[in-house]
Design a protein around this motif. Structure first.
Motif, PDB file in Angstrom:
ATOM      1  N   ALA A 293      38.286  30.212  40.613  1.00 16.15           N
ATOM      2  CA  ALA A 293      38.311  31.067  41.803  1.00 16.15           C
ATOM      3  C   ALA A 293      38.119  32.530  41.412  1.00 16.15           C
ATOM      4  CB  ALA A 293      39.626  30.886  42.544  1.00 16.15           C
ATOM      5  N   TRP A 294      38.760  32.918  40.315  1.00 14.97           N
ATOM      6  CA  TRP A 294      38.647  34.305  39.858  1.00 14.97           C
ATOM      7  C   TRP A 294      37.236  34.609  39.355  1.00 14.97           C
ATOM      8  CZ3 TRP A 294      38.444  35.676  34.400  1.00 14.97           C
ATOM      9  CH2 TRP A 294      38.380  37.049  34.200  1.00 14.97           C
ATOM     10  N   GLN A 295      36.623  33.676  38.653  1.00 14.60           N
ATOM     11  CA  GLN A 295      35.261  33.882  38.174  1.00 14.60           C
ATOM     12  C   GLN A 295      34.280  34.013  39.330  1.00 14.60           C
ATOM     13  OE1 GLN A 295      34.864  30.491  35.576  1.00 14.60           O
ATOM     14  NE2 GLN A 295      35.506  31.661  33.759  1.00 14.60           N
ATOM     15  N   GLY A 296      34.603  33.374  40.445  1.00  9.56           N
ATOM     16  CA  GLY A 296      33.740  33.488  41.619  1.00  9.56           C
ATOM     17  C   GLY A 296      33.970  34.760  42.413  1.00  9.56           C
ATOM     18  N   ASN A 297      35.099  35.433  42.156  1.00  6.41           N
ATOM     19  CA  ASN A 297      35.414  36.668  42.883  1.00  6.41           C
ATOM     20  C   ASN A 297      36.288  37.542  41.984  1.00  6.41           C
ATOM     21  OD1 ASN A 297      35.794  38.641  44.810  1.00  6.41           O
ATOM     22  ND2 ASN A 297      37.381  37.524  45.918  1.00  6.41           N
ATOM     23  N   ARG A 298      35.666  38.176  40.993  1.00  8.21           N
ATOM     24  CA  ARG A 298      36.416  38.930  39.999  1.00  8.21           C
ATOM     25  C   ARG A 298      37.070  40.183  40.573  1.00  8.21           C
ATOM     26  NH1 ARG A 298      35.418  37.643  34.517  1.00  8.21           N
ATOM     27  NH2 ARG A 298      33.904  35.965  34.267  1.00  8.21           N
ATOM     28  N   ARG A 299      36.619  40.626  41.726  1.00  6.00           N
ATOM     29  CA  ARG A 299      37.235  41.805  42.340  1.00  6.00           C
ATOM     30  C   ARG A 299      38.355  41.416  43.319  1.00  6.00           C
ATOM     31  NH1 ARG A 299      34.373  46.597  41.752  1.00  6.00           N
ATOM     32  NH2 ARG A 299      33.313  46.507  39.740  1.00  6.00           N
ATOM     33  N   GLY A 300      38.536  40.128  43.527  1.00  4.60           N
ATOM     34  CA  GLY A 300      39.560  39.685  44.470  1.00  4.60           C
ATOM     35  C   GLY A 300      40.961  39.896  43.907  1.00  4.60           C
ATOM     36  N   TRP A 301      41.797  40.615  44.659  1.00  5.18           N
ATOM     37  CA  TRP A 301      43.144  40.908  44.157  1.00  5.18           C
ATOM     38  C   TRP A 301      43.969  39.634  44.010  1.00  5.18           C
ATOM     39  CZ3 TRP A 301      48.102  39.917  45.625  1.00  5.18           C
ATOM     40  CH2 TRP A 301      49.106  40.600  44.934  1.00  5.18           C
ATOM     41  N   ALA A 302      43.938  38.750  45.015  1.00  3.56           N
ATOM     42  CA  ALA A 302      44.756  37.533  44.962  1.00  3.56           C
ATOM     43  C   ALA A 302      44.332  36.646  43.798  1.00  3.56           C
ATOM     44  CB  ALA A 302      44.648  36.770  46.283  1.00  3.56           C
ATOM     45  N   GLU A 303      43.021  36.514  43.587  1.00  3.26           N
ATOM     46  CA  GLU A 303      42.516  35.693  42.488  1.00  3.26           C
ATOM     47  C   GLU A 303      42.962  36.275  41.142  1.00  3.26           C
ATOM     48  OE1 GLU A 303      39.844  34.988  45.977  1.00  3.26           O
ATOM     49  OE2 GLU A 303      40.808  36.705  45.041  1.00  3.26           O
ATOM     50  N   LYS A 304      42.801  37.567  41.004  1.00  4.34           N
ATOM     51  CA  LYS A 304      43.178  38.221  39.747  1.00  4.34           C
ATOM     52  C   LYS A 304      44.678  38.089  39.495  1.00  4.34           C
ATOM     53  CE  LYS A 304      43.116  42.769  37.496  1.00  4.34           C
ATOM     54  NZ  LYS A 304      42.685  44.185  37.628  1.00  4.34           N
ATOM     55  N   ASP A 305      45.472  38.304  40.514  1.00  7.33           N
ATOM     56  CA  ASP A 305      46.924  38.222  40.367  1.00  7.33           C
ATOM     57  C   ASP A 305      47.369  36.822  39.962  1.00  7.33           C
ATOM     58  OD1 ASP A 305      49.706  39.366  40.868  1.00  7.33           O
ATOM     59  OD2 ASP A 305      49.703  37.675  42.261  1.00  7.33           O
ATOM     60  N   LEU A 306      46.778  35.807  40.583  1.00  6.32           N
ATOM     61  CA  LEU A 306      47.163  34.427  40.274  1.00  6.32           C
ATOM     62  C   LEU A 306      46.827  34.081  38.832  1.00  6.32           C
ATOM     63  CD1 LEU A 306      48.250  31.695  41.093  1.00  6.32           C
ATOM     64  CD2 LEU A 306      45.992  31.118  42.032  1.00  6.32           C
ATOM     65  N   VAL A 307      45.611  34.401  38.401  1.00  5.80           N
ATOM     66  CA  VAL A 307      45.210  34.097  37.015  1.00  5.80           C
ATOM     67  C   VAL A 307      46.088  34.858  36.028  1.00  5.80           C
ATOM     68  CG1 VAL A 307      43.350  34.300  35.331  1.00  5.80           C
ATOM     69  CG2 VAL A 307      42.837  33.524  37.632  1.00  5.80           C
ATOM     70  N   ALA A 322      41.731  39.503  29.212  1.00  7.17           N
ATOM     71  CA  ALA A 322      40.389  39.180  29.698  1.00  7.17           C
ATOM     72  C   ALA A 322      40.274  39.448  31.200  1.00  7.17           C
ATOM     73  CB  ALA A 322      40.058  37.724  29.394  1.00  7.17           C
ATOM     74  N   VAL A 323      41.351  39.133  31.939  1.00  5.81           N
ATOM     75  CA  VAL A 323      41.347  39.379  33.384  1.00  5.81           C
ATOM     76  C   VAL A 323      41.211  40.870  33.664  1.00  5.81           C
ATOM     77  CG1 VAL A 323      42.736  39.265  35.484  1.00  5.81           C
ATOM     78  CG2 VAL A 323      42.659  37.308  33.940  1.00  5.81           C
ATOM     79  N   HIS A 324      41.994  41.677  32.957  1.00  3.16           N
ATOM     80  CA  HIS A 324      41.931  43.122  33.188  1.00  3.16           C
ATOM     81  C   HIS A 324      40.604  43.709  32.692  1.00  3.16           C
ATOM     82  CE1 HIS A 324      45.961  43.514  34.681  1.00  3.16           C
ATOM     83  NE2 HIS A 324      46.492  42.970  33.600  1.00  3.16           N
ATOM     84  N   ALA A 325      40.140  43.214  31.563  1.00  5.54           N
ATOM     85  CA  ALA A 325      38.918  43.763  30.970  1.00  5.54           C
ATOM     86  C   ALA A 325      37.695  43.495  31.826  1.00  5.54           C
ATOM     87  CB  ALA A 325      38.713  43.182  29.573  1.00  5.54           C
ATOM     88  N   ALA A 326      37.770  42.503  32.687  1.00  9.20           N
ATOM     89  CA  ALA A 326      36.632  42.183  33.548  1.00  9.20           C
ATOM     90  C   ALA A 326      36.473  43.182  34.691  1.00  9.20           C
ATOM     91  CB  ALA A 326      36.790  40.772  34.113  1.00  9.20           C
ATOM     92  N   ASP A 327      37.497  43.998  34.909  1.00 12.60           N
ATOM     93  CA  ASP A 327      37.423  44.958  36.021  1.00 12.60           C
ATOM     94  C   ASP A 327      38.102  46.251  35.591  1.00 12.60           C
ATOM     95  OD1 ASP A 327      37.043  46.073  38.521  1.00 12.60           O
ATOM     96  OD2 ASP A 327      38.805  45.117  39.410  1.00 12.60           O
ATOM     97  N   LEU A 328      37.453  46.977  34.701  1.00 16.49           N
ATOM     98  CA  LEU A 328      38.029  48.196  34.150  1.00 16.49           C
ATOM     99  C   LEU A 328      37.883  49.356  35.135  1.00 16.49           C
ATOM    100  CD1 LEU A 328      36.654  47.833  30.505  1.00 16.49           C
ATOM    101  CD2 LEU A 328      39.042  47.576  31.222  1.00 16.49           C
ATOM    102  N   ALA A 329      38.989  49.953  35.471  1.00 12.16           N
ATOM    103  CA  ALA A 329      38.964  51.072  36.417  1.00 12.16           C
ATOM    104  C   ALA A 329      38.319  52.302  35.766  1.00 12.16           C
ATOM    105  CB  ALA A 329      40.380  51.409  36.861  1.00 12.16           C
ATOM    106  N   PRO A 330      37.528  53.061  36.507  1.00  8.95           N
ATOM    107  CA  PRO A 330      36.835  54.223  35.926  1.00  8.95           C
ATOM    108  C   PRO A 330      37.777  55.324  35.461  1.00  8.95           C
ATOM    109  CG  PRO A 330      36.537  54.137  38.317  1.00  8.95           C
ATOM    110  CD  PRO A 330      37.155  52.848  37.926  1.00  8.95           C
TER     111      PRO A 330
END
Length: 558
Positions: A293-307, A322-330
């Motif tokens: 689910a997270w791989q299908g929606n890497r910006r999704g908060w619920a998906e990221k939180d669950l993983v 890996a979860v955090h590194a996939a969406d590095l904040a600027p």
């Protein structure tokens, strides 16, 4: 802590709620004392129902249906009830004894009734009490194993119709609807208790959907439906523990519940609560589905939180990273999060690498999270890399020239024994900023604040004169210079006082009187008290209609 006492009431409520509870003693009515409990109504913003439990597992406790009490707090209404009872200490033991005797008498009387007499009594109560009738109907359907009948009753209980007007349950009726819906929770729990846990699992899930649909049409400002949702979640978990459903199917349902359209926040299902039910096989399926689910929606908060939570629960730090590194904040904040995760895992070298990378990959330090800079400087200091810490603080100050970054630069430079040279460079930057100010603006306040923070009052005064300063800074300068340069300070005070005379309000008057006291002190130091007398006399004449100002001046001998 045991028993009802003022000390225990204050300990549970806190000093503020305890004192506020004293003001509600006259609002307590309908006190009823049982063997181990006391109930009453307390009239506040509305009428609230309160109950004190005298001898629970943890001693004295209580519940109130006011908003503060619903959050689990021991509120002022509970304090008021407790103090009301304590005001009549001689009556409580007698009332508790009478309650025990009444309960014993009732039990003895019921035990002596014949079956037909009991049936007659129950039927009378069922006819008079609709809520009791509903509860017994549900229990009867559960006992018969009539799943269709139980499902039908649960649907009726979660239907807003009886409590709604024009398709919406108003605030005044929300409690009644929640009480009605709460019976569905009891029915599902009864199914589990009667050996029909598999059916209870099914009905709990259906009830969650119905509640999610209903909440859109209920003014649930007090959170009653949240309690019903939590009850359904608990009932579902209990049923799963008893029924032991297929782990794979349960894992799929949990992921769908957390990430799907029915995640309304009411039931607050936590898949990790089901670990004992899922077992290793089910947890593996849960993790797999969550990752997909997270791989299908890497910006999704619920998906990221669950993983992330599943990875942490499994001790898989690399998966968390890996979860955090996939969406590095600027702004570099994600790098800081990763560094702290690695610190927790006792991998400090990797943590330092990620923190340095966060600063290095965004060279514009005006946008970088200051917490990341602070973290990296702390790590440098711990490793005795004082020169590196100073270099980063210097660069950060160059990008964000504020009093705070100046103070941090000063601290790092002093630790490295390089402050005098660093100070000159920092002040040169601030003076350059001040020289570039636009007409009518003050670009020198940071320079003035920095010099004041350095206790260099003369340089601060000169900077304020040359580059401009805010009134707050001028007041600080005058206060610090008054002892040595009273004439200069007097000019500042008089200038700051003048505009205040054209305004009203107690806060303005307090500021003005404070300035007048400073003006008086300047004249005393200059040996010109008669000039102050003339100034105050003229001021009183012009401001005589402001009675609060006159009173405040009288209080200070002005």
């Amino acid at each position: 802590m045991r028993g009802l006492s003022e000390t225990n009431l204050k300990m549970l409520a806190g000093a503020r709620s305890f004192e506020r509870g004293r003001g509600y003693l006259d609002a307590v009515s309908g006190v009823e004392v049982g063997d181990g409990w006391i109930t009453a109504s307390v009239h506040g913003t509305e009428r609230y129902e309160v109950e004190l439990v005298l001898e629970g597992p943890g001693g004295l406790s209580g519940e109130c249906d006011c908003p503060y009490g619903l959050e689990g707090n021991f509120c002022k209404h509970l304090v008021a009830l407790g103090l009301t009872v304590l005001a009549r200490p001689e009556s409580l033991p007698r009332q508790r004894k009478a309650a025990r005797e009444r309960a014993q008498d009732l039990d003895g009387w019921l035990s002596a009734l014949a079956k037909d007499e009991l049936l007659t009594l129950v039927r009378e109560q069922v006819g008079a009490d609709r809520q009791l009738r509903r509860r017994l109907e549900l229990r009867a359907a559960s006992a018969r194993g009539d799943l269709a009948a139980v499902r039908s009753r649960i649907r009726e209980l979660l239907d807003i119709g009886p409590c709604a007007q024009y398709g919406y349950v108003e605030y005044a009726d929300a409690r009644a609807y929640a009480d009605q819906a709460g019976q569905a929770v009891s029915a599902i729990g009864a199914l589990t208790g009667s050996g029909r846990a598999a059916d209870a699992v099914i009905l709990a899930r259906e009830a969650m959907k119905l509640l999610a649909q209903a909440v859109e049409s209920v003014d649930d400002s007090d959170g009653w439906l949240g309690q019903v949702g939590a009850g359904l979640a608990d009932a579902h978990l209990d049923a799963c523990r008893a029924a032991r459903p297929d782990p794979g199917e349960l894992a799929r349902w949990l992921v769908g519940q957390v990430l799907g359209e029915w995640d309304d926040g009411l039931t607050d299902i936590d898949p990790l609560d089901y670990e004992d039910v899922l077992g290793e096989a089910g947890m593996a399926v849960l993790r797999k589905l969550a990752v997909e689910a997270w791989q299908g929606n890497r910006r999704g908060w619920a998906e990221k939180d669950l993983v992330e939570r599943l990875a942490k629960a499994g001790g898989d730090v690399d998966a968390v990273i890996a979860v955090h590194a996939a969406d590095l904040a600027p702004d570099g904040h994600t790098y800081l999060v990763i560094a702290r995760e690695l610190d927790t895992a006792r991998r400090p070298d990797e943590a330092l690498h990620w923190a340095e990378r966060g600063v290095r990959e965004d060279r514009d330090l005006t946008a970088v999270d200051t917490a990341l800079v602070d973290y990296l400087c702390d790590r440098y200091a711990q490793a005795d890399r004082l020169v590196d810490a100073l270099a980063l603080r210097r660069e950060h100050f160059g990008a964000r020239r504020t009093l705070l970054t100046y103070q941090q630069l000063r601290s790092a430079a002093r630790a490295a024994d390089r402050w005098p040279a660093e100070r000159e460079g920092a002040l040169a930057l601030l003076r350059a900023d001040a020289g570039l100010r636009q007409p009518g603006t003050y670009a020198g306040p940071v320079l003035v604040d920095a010099l004041l923070d350095d206790k260099d009052v003369d340089a601060a005064w000169q900077a304020a004169t040359e580059t401009g300063a805010h009134d707050r800074q001028w007041l600080t300068l005058a206060d610090q210079a008054r002892a040595t340069c009273p004439a200069d300070a007097l000019d500042v005070y008089l200038r700051l006082a003048e505009p205040l005379t054209g305004h009203t309000g107690n806060a303005v008057y307090e500021q003005l009187v404070s300035l007048l006291l400073s003006i008086r002190d300047c004249h005393r130091r200059l040996g010109s008290p008669e000039e102050f007398t003339e100034y105050v006399t003229a001021l009183r004449t012009a401001q005589k209609r402001k009675r609060n100002l006159m009173r405040l001046m009288d209080e200070h001998g002005l």
